[in-house]
Enzyme design. Structure first.
Site, PDB file in Angstrom:
ATOM      1  N   ARG A 180      21.238  55.885  68.019  1.00 17.35           N
ATOM      2  CA  ARG A 180      20.611  54.717  67.398  1.00 17.35           C
ATOM      3  C   ARG A 180      21.090  53.443  68.073  1.00 17.35           C
ATOM      4  O   ARG A 180      20.296  52.518  68.308  1.00 17.35           O
ATOM      5  CB  ARG A 180      20.912  54.672  65.896  1.00 17.35           C
ATOM      6  N   CYS A 238      26.390  48.364  60.551  1.00 17.62           N
ATOM      7  CA  CYS A 238      25.833  49.713  60.634  1.00 17.62           C
ATOM      8  C   CYS A 238      24.332  49.593  60.401  1.00 17.62           C
ATOM      9  O   CYS A 238      23.702  48.693  60.935  1.00 17.62           O
ATOM     10  CB  CYS A 238      26.499  50.636  59.616  1.00 17.62           C
TER      11      CYS A 238
END
Length: 283
Positions: A180, A238
């Site tokens: 990611r 995050c």
């Protein structure tokens, strides 16, 4: 004060003269499920068995506000958060222990919020409920109303501009999976990649194979190798401020203070004016 507690230590403290308040924050990220698979229900799991005396806390409703432009798990309303903690029996003078189903993310989110709002004694059960060796209870405890009054600002909090600045002036860790960060996949948010200048530091590398945290020394070595330490200001983000709280917790175990960008990638990626970097390098 230690940031984590082992299951044997918790069992011992629960039989002591001043046992901690225990919060059960079982939760899982809502992602696409296989056809016919029911969604995760933390309340149902809590009802089926929990650490005796533990009170269930709902991450989506009590540890976050409604998702929107500020991300999937924005900060909760402070007044509502304080009320939820008092209903759970949290006081300003009694320690709190938080656990979840084992991943540690949800427990860390509760830990961080309590620390950010000024509670002086909060710990996470290392490894979560799977390491609890005592009996489980199906009772629904009704604790006496606590007196905790949140006072935000006790630990570091970043907004989007602060995170961008810290990526240039200090070190900003991206706690998501490497794929990611690199922009190879993005199963949840509208754009893949990372905040320019951020360093990839996946949360999964904070724990051993059994799910418990690495030793403080090992964590310190890990984060120092990635650029933390020596007085460098450290921040973490995050996807939506949940797994990032786990990284802030790991840094605390290592003795390294860090700020959390709660909006994280779910906020950053929704603003087309903000730059996006892809690939393995911070850029």
């Amino acid at each position: 004060m230690n940031a984590i507690i082992s299951a044997p230590e918790l069992a011992s403290e629960l039989t002591g003269e001043n046992p901690p308040v225990v919060l059960d924050v079982r939760w899982q990220l809502s992602v696409a499920k296989a056809a016919g698979e029911p969604p995760f229900d933390g309340r149902a799991e809590y009802a089926a068995g929990h650490v005796p005396g533990a009170v269930f806390v709902d991450l989506d409703r009590e540890l976050a506000s409604e998702p929107g432009t500020n991300g999937r798990h924005p900060l909760p309303d402070v007044t509502g958060f304080g009320a939820a903690m008092r209903r759970a029996g949290v006081t300003s003078t009694r320690g709190v222990v938080v656990y979840d189903g084992g991943q540690g993310w949800a427990a860390a989110r509760a830990w961080w919020l309590l620390r950010w709002t000024g509670h002086p004694d909060v710990r996470v059960l290392d490894g979560g409920l799977p390491f609890w060796e005592g009996p489980l209870s199906t009772d629904r405890p009704a604790p006496a109303e606590g007196d905790f009054q949140p006072a935000p600002g006790a630990v570091g909090l970043l907004d989007a501009d602060g995170a961008a600045g810290l990526a240039r002036s200090g070190v900003l860790f991206d706690a998501r999976a490497g794929a990611r960060y690199r922009g190879e996949v993005e199963p949840i948010d509208p754009v893949g990649g990372h905040i320019p200048g951020a360093v990839s530091a996946p949360t999964d590398d904070n724990v051993a194979e059994d799910g418990r945290f690495l030793s403080p020394e090992a964590l310190r070595q890990r984060f120092t190798a990635l650029g933390a330490g020596n007085g460098t200001r450290v921040g973490v983000y995050c996807g939506s401020g949940v797994s990032g709280a786990h990284e802030v917790l790991a840094l605390a175990v290592a003795g390294i203070p860090a700020a959390l960008y709660v909006g994280s990638w779910s906020e950053w990626s929704r603003d087309p004016s903000r730059p996006v970097a892809v690939g393995p390098d911070p850029q």
